[in-house]
Design an enzyme around this catalytic site. Sequence first.
Site, short mmCIF file in Angstrom:
data_model
loop_
_atom_site.label_atom_id
_atom_site.label_comp_id
_atom_site.label_asym_id
_atom_site.label_seq_id
_atom_site.Cartn_x
_atom_site.Cartn_y
_atom_site.Cartn_z
N TYR A 113 1.09 -1.14 -0.10
CA TYR A 113 0.50 -0.05 -0.17
C TYR A 113 0.43 1.45 0.05
O TYR A 113 0.95 1.99 -0.79
CB TYR A 113 -0.41 0.06 1.30
CG TYR A 113 -1.92 -1.02 0.96
CD1 TYR A 113 -2.14 -1.70 0.28
CD2 TYR A 113 -2.84 -1.42 2.43
CE1 TYR A 113 -3.01 -2.70 0.59
CE2 TYR A 113 -3.77 -2.23 2.17
CZ TYR A 113 -3.92 -3.66 2.08
OH TYR A 113 -4.85 -4.20 1.77
N HIS A 159 0.66 -11.48 1.84
CA HIS A 159 -0.25 -10.69 1.25
C HIS A 159 -1.32 -11.24 -0.41
O HIS A 159 -2.70 -12.04 0.02
CB HIS A 159 0.30 -9.91 0.41
CG HIS A 159 -0.28 -8.48 0.44
ND1 HIS A 159 -0.39 -7.17 0.75
CD2 HIS A 159 -2.04 -8.27 0.32
CE1 HIS A 159 -1.33 -6.75 0.08
NE2 HIS A 159 -2.46 -7.54 -0.38
#
Length: 267
Positions: A40, A98
């Site tokens: 992110y 992730h």
Amino acid sequence: MQSMPQLGVGTFRLEDDVARKTVTDALSIGFCHIDTAQFYGNEEAIGDAIQTAGINREELFVTTKVWHDHLDQGSFIPSVHESLNKLKMAYVDLLLIHWPSPNDHIPMENYLASLKQAKEEGLTRHIGVSNFTMAQIDKAVEILGEGEILTNQIELHPFMQNRQVVEHCKEKGISVTAYMPFAVGKVMKNDELLNIAAAHGANPAQVVLAWMDAKGIHAIPSSTNKDHLQANFDYTQVRLSDEDIQRIDDLDNGERIVSPDFGPKWD
């Protein structure tokens, strides 16, 4: 030790001042679970917001995720240290893989060993996975042993309820965390959800969060609007009937929003 709160704040696509303000607002409302990821690019801004808020670290639950570029043994642990430096923390509460390694380029045994090492070294209190299929969950449990994986974070909303995966995780004693629980805003326009919400004097987002709570599914919705964050936080005021829950169950149509080319072959 803080257990994973039912509701958290997702920060995907939030950058710099927007990320800082969102986390500052969320903490002031009473949220204590903040979810971020290396990918992110906002760990630093989130770290700033948390530090400025001056909340006791033990009262927070912070999640970050290792991106698949860092799954090899040479860069996994250094990448976690980098995340912690950006977050200005000695540890996170939950460290996730992730995405599984694309095409198993890096064997799962290798990166799950690094994940376990991060926990053993005190860099994280809990470990888990994200975007894992049922077969991948089975393999991960085989590698790590039962009771090690806290959660599998997956796309889940009324239009894509991922029931097989949810059931499978529960059988393995693994919780499920829903990302994109509002299907990028689609729930706000759905007639069925609008009708249920109207009957409860609520909004569709609150109805969806109450539905997830009833199902025992954690949620990390994202919002940059403080009023919306407050409304999400107040979802517990909504008490759904069995009929309401059934009506939401019936909205499932398998509509997947997130499916990158490097993702696994979905169940």
